[in-house]
Design a protein around this motif. Structure first.
Motif, mmCIF file in Angstrom:
data_model
loop_
_atom_site.group_PDB
_atom_site.id
_atom_site.type_symbol
_atom_site.label_atom_id
_atom_site.label_comp_id
_atom_site.label_asym_id
_atom_site.label_seq_id
_atom_site.Cartn_x
_atom_site.Cartn_y
_atom_site.Cartn_z
ATOM 1 N N LYS A 197 0.828 -1.195 0.000
ATOM 2 C CA LYS A 197 0.000 0.000 0.000
ATOM 3 C C LYS A 197 0.865 1.249 0.000
ATOM 4 O O LYS A 197 1.847 1.348 0.737
ATOM 5 C CB LYS A 197 -0.960 0.008 1.190
ATOM 6 C CG LYS A 197 -0.323 -0.075 2.560
ATOM 7 C CD LYS A 197 -1.433 -0.122 3.612
ATOM 8 C CE LYS A 197 -0.836 -0.150 5.014
ATOM 9 N NZ LYS A 197 -1.896 -0.172 6.043
ATOM 10 N N GLN A 228 -3.216 1.111 -3.941
ATOM 11 C CA GLN A 228 -2.747 -0.253 -3.720
ATOM 12 C C GLN A 228 -1.850 -0.610 -4.896
ATOM 13 O O GLN A 228 -2.291 -0.623 -6.041
ATOM 14 C CB GLN A 228 -3.906 -1.240 -3.630
ATOM 15 C CG GLN A 228 -3.493 -2.661 -3.272
ATOM 16 C CD GLN A 228 -2.950 -2.783 -1.859
ATOM 17 O OE1 GLN A 228 -3.351 -2.043 -0.954
ATOM 18 N NE2 GLN A 228 -2.039 -3.715 -1.644
ATOM 19 N N LEU A 238 -5.006 4.842 2.793
ATOM 20 C CA LEU A 238 -4.489 4.286 1.545
ATOM 21 C C LEU A 238 -4.557 5.306 0.418
ATOM 22 O O LEU A 238 -5.604 5.878 0.143
ATOM 23 C CB LEU A 238 -5.289 3.044 1.157
ATOM 24 C CG LEU A 238 -4.849 2.319 -0.115
ATOM 25 C CD1 LEU A 238 -3.479 1.700 0.078
ATOM 26 C CD2 LEU A 238 -5.871 1.258 -0.510
ATOM 27 N N THR A 285 5.365 3.486 -1.107
ATOM 28 C CA THR A 285 4.827 2.274 -0.509
ATOM 29 C C THR A 285 5.483 2.083 0.854
ATOM 30 O O THR A 285 6.647 2.409 1.061
ATOM 31 C CB THR A 285 5.084 1.043 -1.392
ATOM 32 O OG1 THR A 285 6.468 0.973 -1.721
ATOM 33 C CG2 THR A 285 4.245 1.110 -2.663
#
Length: 213
Positions: free
Chosen positions: A64, A163, A160, A134
């Protein structure tokens, strides 16, 4: 993971390490300096633009993408509009769908630099408000390249951003890469079925970084 996935199918791999731009170009053209043949590169996000030049594998790893900021000026957010007026740093040759759209809509300013060191220096010197990376990559870099004092100035939000699914990409300049892609995906599936993939993933997460926050 890539080496072992190919090895499952009896294929050995050779790696060269270059800056992102050169790695991409060598892989896109199918050859590099001295006409040395390169089949592809890893690990990359699949995009429509890249699909013109590469075939992409099944995801190797997923992670993520979140925002890292200074504890003295934490970025807490739930929706893109909450980031209004902020300067957010990213890296060259990375795609940021949500942030790029927000930039077009004049919500934020997205500033890209060529390497992680420059990115975190800009954050620590307050030239940007947040870094988009990430979680695994950012914590690994911070653990191994920042001082303890610098490390403990930084925090992150669990909200988030994207993804990310990282894949092996093989150049369309080499027709045999379709065969290699099929073999790689089969080998990766074998790693997952045997439990070896889970072992490698655990190693990646447990040895790469110290905790933050």
């Amino acid at each position: 993971m890539v080496s072992e996935a190919f090895a499952q199918q009896g294929i050995n791999t050779y790696y060269g390490y270059y800056p992102w731009k050169r790695s991409f170009e060598y892989a896109r053209r199918g050859f590099g300096a001295a006409s040395f043949k390169w089949h592809g590169s890893l690990a990359w996000i699949e995009t429509e633009q890249r699909d013109q030049h590469f075939w992409f594998s099944d995801p190797i790893v997923s992670d993520k993408e979140i925002l890292f900021s200074l504890k003295s000026k934490p970025v807490n957010w739930q929706k893109i509009e909450d980031l209004g007026g902020l300067r957010i740093g990213g890296t060259m040759f990375s795609v940021y769908p949500s942030l790029e759209e927000a930039t077009k809509n004049n919500i934020i300013a997205l500033e890209k630099v060529g390497d992680y060191q420059s990115l975190f220096e800009r954050l620590l010197y307050k030239r940007i408000d947040a870094v988009a990376l990430t979680k695994t990559v950012a914590l690994h870099y911070m653990t191994h390249h920042l001082t303890d004092a610098e490390f403990h100035q930084i925090t992150y939000s669990e909200t988030l951003l994207e993804q990310r699914h990282y894949r092996l990409m093989l150049s369309k300049q080499h027709p045999e890469n379709q065969h290699y892609l099929l073999q790689f995906n089969r080998g990766l599936a074998k790693l997952k079925a045997s439990g070896r993939y889970a072992e490698l993933l655990l190693q990646l997460k447990s040895h790469s970084a110290k905790p933050l926050n």
